[in-house]
Design an enzyme around this catalytic site. Structure first.
Site, PDB file in Angstrom:
ATOM      1  N   GLU A  64       0.808  -1.216   0.000  1.00 16.02           N
ATOM      2  CA  GLU A  64       0.000   0.000   0.000  1.00 16.02           C
ATOM      3  C   GLU A  64       0.844   1.271   0.000  1.00 16.02           C
ATOM      4  OE1 GLU A  64      -0.422  -2.604   2.021  1.00 16.02           O
ATOM      5  OE2 GLU A  64      -2.309  -3.452   1.296  1.00 16.02           O
TER       6      GLU A  64
ATOM      7  N   ASP B  52     -15.098 -10.297   9.046  1.00 14.00           N
ATOM      8  CA  ASP B  52     -13.633 -10.238   8.979  1.00 14.00           C
ATOM      9  C   ASP B  52     -13.006  -9.690  10.262  1.00 14.00           C
ATOM     10  OD1 ASP B  52     -12.837 -11.428   6.638  1.00 14.00           O
ATOM     11  OD2 ASP B  52     -12.932  -9.597   5.441  1.00 14.00           O
TER      12      ASP B  52
ATOM     13  N   GLN C 293      -9.616  -5.580   9.592  1.00 19.33           N
ATOM     14  CA  GLN C 293      -9.985  -5.184   8.225  1.00 19.33           C
ATOM     15  C   GLN C 293     -10.949  -3.985   8.218  1.00 19.33           C
ATOM     16  OE1 GLN C 293      -8.482  -7.667   5.887  1.00 19.33           O
ATOM     17  NE2 GLN C 293      -7.619  -8.098   7.910  1.00 19.33           N
TER      18      GLN C 293
ATOM     19  N   ARG D   7     -18.601  -1.442   2.069  1.00 18.47           N
ATOM     20  CA  ARG D   7     -18.717  -2.767   1.477  1.00 18.47           C
ATOM     21  C   ARG D   7     -20.194  -3.120   1.312  1.00 18.47           C
ATOM     22  NH1 ARG D   7     -19.567  -8.022   3.810  1.00 18.47           N
ATOM     23  NH2 ARG D   7     -18.662  -9.643   2.510  1.00 18.47           N
TER      24      ARG D   7
HETATM   25  C1  LIG Z   1      -1.993  -4.902   4.473  1.00 19.81           C
HETATM   26  C2  LIG Z   1      -3.050  -5.720   3.853  1.00 19.81           C
HETATM   27  N1  LIG Z   1      -3.441  -5.444   2.593  1.00 19.81           N
HETATM   28  C3  LIG Z   1      -4.428  -6.161   2.020  1.00 19.81           C
HETATM   29  C4  LIG Z   1      -5.049  -7.167   2.706  1.00 19.81           C
HETATM   30  C5  LIG Z   1      -6.202  -7.919   2.083  1.00 19.81           C
HETATM   31  N2  LIG Z   1      -5.815  -9.306   1.781  1.00 19.81           N
HETATM   32  C6  LIG Z   1      -6.173 -10.325   2.587  1.00 19.81           C
HETATM   33  S1  LIG Z   1      -5.551 -11.798   2.084  1.00 19.81           S
HETATM   34  C7  LIG Z   1      -4.814 -11.088   0.740  1.00 19.81           C
HETATM   35  C8  LIG Z   1      -4.017 -11.926  -0.202  1.00 19.81           C
HETATM   36  C9  LIG Z   1      -2.935 -12.666   0.506  1.00 19.81           C
HETATM   37  O1  LIG Z   1      -2.221 -13.471  -0.346  1.00 19.81           O
HETATM   38  P1  LIG Z   1      -1.141 -14.461   0.241  1.00 19.81           P
HETATM   39  O2  LIG Z   1      -0.225 -13.742   1.152  1.00 19.81           O
HETATM   40  O3  LIG Z   1      -0.526 -15.152  -0.911  1.00 19.81           O
HETATM   41  O4  LIG Z   1      -2.001 -15.433   1.153  1.00 19.81           O
HETATM   42  P2  LIG Z   1      -2.565 -16.913   0.864  1.00 19.81           P
HETATM   43  O5  LIG Z   1      -2.371 -17.221  -0.584  1.00 19.81           O
HETATM   44  O6  LIG Z   1      -1.759 -17.805   1.714  1.00 19.81           O
HETATM   45  O7  LIG Z   1      -3.993 -16.893   1.262  1.00 19.81           O
HETATM   46  C10 LIG Z   1      -5.064  -9.710   0.709  1.00 19.81           C
HETATM   47  C11 LIG Z   1      -4.575  -8.790  -0.323  1.00 19.81           C
HETATM   48  C12 LIG Z   1      -4.614  -7.411   4.019  1.00 19.81           C
HETATM   49  N3  LIG Z   1      -5.186  -8.359   4.791  1.00 19.81           N
HETATM   50  N4  LIG Z   1      -3.616  -6.693   4.558  1.00 19.81           N
END
Ligand SMILES: Cc1ncc(C[n+]2csc(CCOP(=O)(O)OP(=O)(O)O)c2C)c(N)n1
Ligand SMILES: [Mg+2]
Lengths: 308, 307
Positions: A55, A113, A117, A163
């Protein structure tokens, strides 16, 4: 008009505006399916940038794009984008970069959530920065106009979106005006100020209050910064009692802004309704009931405040 | 690890997968993909590696797990319940109002959770600070931290990556820290390769000063061996790259970005459970007759559908 989430209305508006104005670009951080910029990205792939879960980088890239003449919308959940406060502070605010910051998933209304979040302090953070207006639209009509305004606004700006679906509250001939609040329901016994998610519940609460003999004036404060000082002070002078309702911390948000204004200009008893402490997981309905943001809770708190 | 122990772990991991599907379906939301990719790692840590005591979650000498990819906490809840931190019956309160099983980890509401995570990119630094603090205190504890592959796009991860091999040197090196990458190749919007490719992963971490071990994150023997190796490395923290499959063991979830963050419907959940247990459609009825526990879970899910 059916109920629609303001993030969805934002995505639709951006898609349309993008056709007319090639300066519009989006920058996302792996939440484009949730911030609803995905349709824009599909239509204009060369103008949409998903920079991964990063971000701070997203905001900085947005600032640079703005300095190069683009109108970037940088989008994430409100908590994550404003979570990079110091990046916004210097790269956007102090740089005077024309970045449109979009925070979706505002408030406890996101539900299950849970706290991490939920955008619950974003207004408080950005209120402290000198040049970032804060706009929180309450339904589809208002959101689409606010997004169009954001493109025109000469400078950075924050859009706070939900949302959850929002019931329409704006009259059919509604025209969004920057810095202006709108009386949705006139009244004389108490002023209820709100915007975004809880506004519809405030109108329902006003109906309930009417049944109890209380005439509540409900005002949509879509523009939380700058406040429509004239209108708010006039209403406070008329009713003598002000209640603020927000899906945000009661510290530093709409309630804070209104209290600061009235304390200096027209000391008036104020009751701030909103979130105290951390948010938590739960179904959105149950959470609103627990935190007093449903129509019953708002009406009950207003009655208590008026000693009725 | 002896074959009997591996078989025990495999059976626990299978049970936990069933519980993950069960609780997410009851909750109606949550993250199945990354929970199923990380469960073999968590099972091995909780049941074959970490020194911990469910009756004393505040035991100062315990080993710690920080699940930095906090959205996959259903996997952690399933192993915690299995280990006895709380009753398995509580799993279906996941994400419900008032439940200690928050949508993302909350260390005050649920004892045994080591850190509030859910904002990606933060857990690793916390784990590092913990490892340093435990070293300064002279405690024997080890700290494990699991990060998501998408998560490692966060800048804070690289701040931590750069500093962990150096922090505390020379008197208190963080060789009590082991960071595991759940490399399932998928994030929220899309495949990691499409959003922001991490490759070359091994070379990056090596360049930052980490000993790196590469394994199949669903091969319990390999996981166990890598954890042995990590423990044997002195003077530096260790990074394990665990290649995994998002949605592992459920055909329609595997390697499919759509199943990052949505709960299965009851019928999908029942099919998922059948696949996890390795039962064919033809044998399913007979299987349920012989396995009343699974039958009860299925019945509960069918009841959900009628609601
Ligand atoms: C700082 C932040 N930005 C965005 C999110 C929203 N978010 C939740 S899970 C996710 C994707 C995560 O991907 P990954 O780290 O590969 O996890 P996995 O594939 O193991 O579920 C995002 C963008 C968040 N939780 N925290
Ligand atoms: Mg992943």
């Amino acid at each position: 008009m059916p109920a629609k989430a303001s993030r969805v209305a934002f995505g639709e508006a951006l898609l349309e505006l993008g056709a007319q104005d090639p300066r519009i670009v989006t920058v996302d951080a792996d939440l484009s399916k949730s911030t609803m910029t995905a349709a824009f990205a599909k239509a204009y792939p060369a103008r949409a940038f998903n920079v991964g879960i990063a971000e701070a980088n997203m905001i900085g890239i947005g600032a640079g794009l703005a300095l190069a003449g683009k109108i970037p919308f940088v989008c994430s959940f409100a908590c994550f984008v404003v979570g990079r406060f110091e990046t916004i502070r210097v790269s956007v605010a102090y740089t005077r970069a024309n970045v449109k910051i979009v925070g979706t998933h505002a408030g406890i209304a996101i539900g299950e959530d849970g706290y991490s979040q939920m955008g619950l302090e974003d207004i408080a953070c950005l209120r402290a920065l000198p040049n970032i207006p804060i706009i929180q639209p309450a339904d589809e009509t208002e959101t689409k106009q606010a997004v169009a305004y954001a493109v025109e606004h000469p400078g950075p700006l924050y859009l706070r979106l939900t949302r959850q679906n929002l019931e329409p509250v704006s009259p059919p001939d509604y025209r969004f005006q920057f810095g202006k609040a709108v009386v949705l329901r006139p009244g004389s016994d108490v002023t209820i100020l709100a915007s975004g998610g809880p506004l519809f519940n405030c109108l329902k609460a006003a109906e309930k209050l009417e049944g109890e003999g209380v005439k509540a004036e409900v005002i949509n404060v879509a523009c939380i910064k700058p406040l429509d000082e004239d209108l708010l002070v006039r209403s406070a002078g008329k009713t003598g009692r002000v209640v603020t309702v927000e899906d945000h911390s009661i510290s530093g948000g709409l309630g804070g802004a209104v209290s600061e204004l009235l304390a200096e200009v027209l000391p008036t008893p104020v009751r701030r309704l909103g979130i105290q402490g951390f948010g938590e997981s739960g179904d959105p309905k149950g959470l609103y009931a627990k935190h007093g943001l449903d129509a019953d809770g708002i009406a009950r708190n207003v009655m208590k405040f008026l000693n009725r | 690890m002896p074959a009997a122990d591996l078989a025990r772990l495999a059976s626990i991991a299978r049970d936990c997968r069933v519980q993950i599907i069960r609780m997410l379906t009851h909750a109606g939301s949550g993250h199945p993909g990354g929970s199923l990719s990380v469960i073999d790692l968590l099972t091995t840590l909780f049941f074959a590696r970490m020194r911990h005591d469910p009756r004393r979650p505040d035991w100062p000498d315990r080993d710690r797990l920080v699940l930095s990819k906090g959205h996959c906490v259903p996997a952690l809840y399933s192993v915690m319940a299995k280990a006895g931190y709380f009753p398995e019956s509580q799993l279906i309160t996941l994400r419900k109002l008032g439940s200690p099983l928050q949508g993302h980890p909350d260390r005050i509401m649920l004892l045994g959770i080591e850190a509030a995570t859910g904002s990606l990119g933060q857990g690793f630094s916390i784990a590092m600070g913990m490892a340093l603090g435990l070293r300064l205190e002279g405690r024997p504890s080890r700290v494990y931290c699991v990060v998501g592959d998408g998560e490692t796009q966060e800048g804070q991860v690289w701040e931590a990556a750069m500093s962990a091999p150096k922090l505390g040197q020379p008197d208190h090196p963080l060789d009590n820290l082991c960071v595991i990458l759940d490399y399932n190749k998928v994030q929220l919007d899309d495949f990691v390769k499409k959003v922001l490719d991490l490759e070359p992963v091994l070379e990056k971490w090596k360049a930052f000063g980490w000993p790196v071990i590469e394994i199949d994150g669903h091969d319990l023997a390999q996981i166990d061996k890598a954890l042995d190796q990590a423990e044997a490395i002195k003077g530096r923290p260790t990074f394990i790259v665990a290649h995994t499959v998002k949605g592992k063991s459920v055909s329609f979830m595997e390697n499919n970005p759509e199943w990052h963050g949505k709960a299965p419907k009851p019928q999908e959940a029942i099919r998922a459970i059948r696949e996890i247990l390795g039962v064919t459609e033809d044998d399913w009825t007979g299987y349920l007759e012989r396995n009343p526990e699974t039958a009860a879970v299925v019945k509960e899910l069918e009841a959900l559908e009628k609601k």
